[in-house]
Motif scaffolding. Sequence first.
Motif, PDB file in Angstrom:
ATOM      1  N   PHE A 100      15.021  21.342  22.397  1.00 27.30           N
ATOM      2  CA  PHE A 100      14.395  20.872  23.652  1.00 27.30           C
ATOM      3  C   PHE A 100      13.091  20.285  23.678  1.00 27.30           C
ATOM      4  O   PHE A 100      12.701  19.027  23.940  1.00 27.30           O
ATOM      5  CB  PHE A 100      14.537  21.947  24.824  1.00 27.30           C
ATOM      6  N   VAL A 130      18.754  20.725  31.570  1.00 28.39           N
ATOM      7  CA  VAL A 130      19.292  21.736  31.325  1.00 28.39           C
ATOM      8  C   VAL A 130      19.931  22.659  32.144  1.00 28.39           C
ATOM      9  O   VAL A 130      21.045  22.919  32.234  1.00 28.39           O
ATOM     10  CB  VAL A 130      18.378  22.408  30.245  1.00 28.39           C
ATOM     11  N   MET A 181      23.934  25.891  24.596  1.00 31.28           N
ATOM     12  CA  MET A 181      23.077  26.174  25.427  1.00 31.28           C
ATOM     13  C   MET A 181      22.119  27.404  25.098  1.00 31.28           C
ATOM     14  O   MET A 181      20.999  27.450  25.395  1.00 31.28           O
ATOM     15  CB  MET A 181      23.653  26.565  26.865  1.00 31.28           C
TER      16      MET A 181
END
Length: 280
Positions: A100, A130, A181
């Motif tokens: 990220f 996200v 994730m």
Amino acid sequence: MPTAPAAEPVPSVPSPLIRAFPTAPPPDGLPAERESTAPAATGPASPGGDAARTAAPAVEDDADAARRAARAPGRREQRYQETRARIVDAAADLFADRGFDAVSVVEIAKRAGVVEKTVFNHFPMKEGLVFDADPPMREALLDAVRKRPSGESVSAAAGSFVVAAVGLLGAPEAAEGVARMARVIRGSRTLQVREREILGELTDSLAGLIAEETRAWPGQVEPWLAAHAVLGLYASLLELARDRVLAGVTGPELSGELRRQGRRGLALLQFGLAGYAKRR
């Protein structure tokens, strides 16, 4: 020790807290607009008849324009959702590849085929790529509490919902998204902070509902204690799901483990909170 009620499966997205990642591809193109096939209006001859007949198609054109205008919001919304999906998918791929924090909004825009301003129009904060600003879990959790049957405590209703929802993370089709994730979130301090903020907001929402229902006075501790306990169970199960998926455990094995652990946690909540906030 009282036993916790069996958790019933509830509909949910692949993760009750995080955005489903990646999204489905947008539809191919927009539906073609149908041209009007209505014949031109005709009428009896009259003074200035040619002009009147010439004006008739204009009336039809106005009607067509009105119909097109009525359909326009739907097409605009479709284009909006398609653009949004492209942005999220582009971000998903880049975050999975490089993390990220290492990816810029400019890069995401370029991958999605839009300008940087368009990304910010859809997602004012980068973290919004996200996490959902309003997680789907929030209303579903509150609804489970509102609709619990007479005699059932808040901890039983909310806890059973949490156990069932997190249990869905063990589904084979959810495994890839959960693993991706987990790696993205655990690789970013910024996302970890934001996730804790969202959990805090969920806790506040649940505590507020409990306080309203029980007519608690300002500062009364029980609504907050109950809400923190339920969301603590949720956070623990979510981290367990991430650990196990990253270790390669998915499917019925993971679902079973999450539900077993969830029921143990729920039984503990029930033992301490069994008599609190029962519906009259």
